[in-house]
Write a protein that holds these residues in place. Structure first.
Motif, short mmCIF file in Angstrom:
data_model
loop_
_atom_site.label_atom_id
_atom_site.label_comp_id
_atom_site.label_asym_id
_atom_site.label_seq_id
_atom_site.Cartn_x
_atom_site.Cartn_y
_atom_site.Cartn_z
N TRP A 22 -8.55 16.19 -16.57
CA TRP A 22 -8.35 16.39 -15.12
C TRP A 22 -9.73 15.69 -14.46
O TRP A 22 -10.88 15.97 -14.70
CB TRP A 22 -8.58 18.08 -14.65
CG TRP A 22 -7.76 18.70 -15.70
CD1 TRP A 22 -8.26 19.43 -16.77
CD2 TRP A 22 -6.45 18.96 -15.57
NE1 TRP A 22 -7.11 20.16 -17.27
CE2 TRP A 22 -6.22 19.89 -16.68
CE3 TRP A 22 -5.36 18.50 -14.85
CZ2 TRP A 22 -4.71 20.14 -17.11
CZ3 TRP A 22 -4.06 18.79 -15.15
CH2 TRP A 22 -3.66 19.63 -16.27
N VAL A 69 -14.17 23.53 -18.72
CA VAL A 69 -12.76 23.54 -18.16
C VAL A 69 -12.01 25.03 -17.94
O VAL A 69 -11.55 25.30 -17.09
CB VAL A 69 -11.84 22.81 -19.05
CG1 VAL A 69 -10.44 22.81 -18.56
CG2 VAL A 69 -12.32 21.23 -19.29
N THR A 73 -10.99 26.40 -14.34
CA THR A 73 -9.67 27.01 -14.22
C THR A 73 -9.90 28.47 -13.61
O THR A 73 -8.86 28.59 -12.68
CB THR A 73 -8.87 26.85 -15.48
OG1 THR A 73 -9.00 25.55 -15.80
CG2 THR A 73 -7.38 27.40 -15.40
N LEU A 155 -6.76 19.13 -12.01
CA LEU A 155 -6.50 20.43 -12.27
C LEU A 155 -6.14 21.37 -11.16
O LEU A 155 -5.29 22.31 -11.29
CB LEU A 155 -8.06 21.11 -12.84
CG LEU A 155 -7.75 22.62 -13.44
CD1 LEU A 155 -7.08 22.83 -14.30
CD2 LEU A 155 -9.28 22.85 -13.79
#
Length: 231
Positions: A22, A69, A73, A155
């Motif tokens: 991303w 990550v 998220t 993302l």
């Protein structure tokens, strides 16, 4: 000593090789790594770029960038849901609460008028189930177009497609079995009002997620990342 453009690009390549696909997450990691490398050079001007990079990467531990990550998220999902909840609560204040109550009354009146709760609910559920699928399909095409234009994956776009994780709760199709059971019951006025309230509030949540929060977040993203394109 500031990093050169070539070295900055090397950091992007480095993050991608370590399974960060991303671009928005890559950018945050590149900034973090660059600051760390520059700090090391300030202390030890003779340290090489690669040695400084290895030292910074070790700070992320055995899992590397995967934890970053995951946390990013979670943070984006939470931010999306908080925005949805904020707009949703505004419907319980004047003058929107009047519109909300009117919609609930209208839906209740429709069930009473047609005297067939099963078909009214079934059609409503089908509509509320189709809308997210149409949204996902269109967002999928949009994400592909962005990837084609910029060569980058975001993302942020993945979060939007899933409505910040709400997509799993907005699948009203899971309530079909409940509707089938209602067909065999004689419901009181209170029950009909409760059902009407649920359907309308459910629809409002869906509307806010797709047509209010998503466009606003895209505008925010465009301000933060000039490379992000709005179709």
């Amino acid at each position: 000593m500031k990093l050169s453009n070539t070295q900055t690009q090397e950091l992007y390549t480095f993050t991608q090789k370590h399974y960060v696909d991303w671009y928005d997450v890559q950018t945050e990691l590149v900034d973090h790594l660059a600051n760390g490398i520059e700090a090391q050079r300030a202390i030890n001007p003779n340290i090489s770029f690669q040695d400084a990079l290895k030292a910074e990467f070790k700070k992320f531990g055995i899992m590397g960038f995967s934890n970053v990550v995951e946390e990013k998220t979670k943070a984006l999902n939470k931010h999306y849901r908080l925005l949805v909840w904020g707009y949703f609560k505004s419907f319980f204040k004047l003058p929107r609460i009047i519109l909300t109550l009117f919609l609930i009354w209208s839906y209740y009146s429709m069930m009473v008028f047609f005297n067939n709760i099963f078909w009214v609910l079934l059609i409503s559920c089908i509509v509320l189930m189709i809308v997210p699928f149409i949204f996902i399909y269109r967002q999928g095409k949009y994400v592909k177009s962005i990837k084609k234009k910029t060569g980058k994956k975001w993302l942020f776009n993945s979060i939007i497609v899933q409505l910040g994780g709400l997509i799993h709760f907005l699948n009203i199709g899971i309530y079909i079995s409940v509707i089938l059971d209602l067909e065999r019951r004689v419901l009181s006025t209170t029950a009909l009002v409760a059902i009407s309230s649920f359907i309308i509030l459910f629809g409002l949540l869906l509307y806010i997620s797709i047509f209010v929060v998503t466009p606003n977040l895209r505008q925010q993203m465009a301000k933060q990342h000039p490379d992000y394109k709005i179709a």
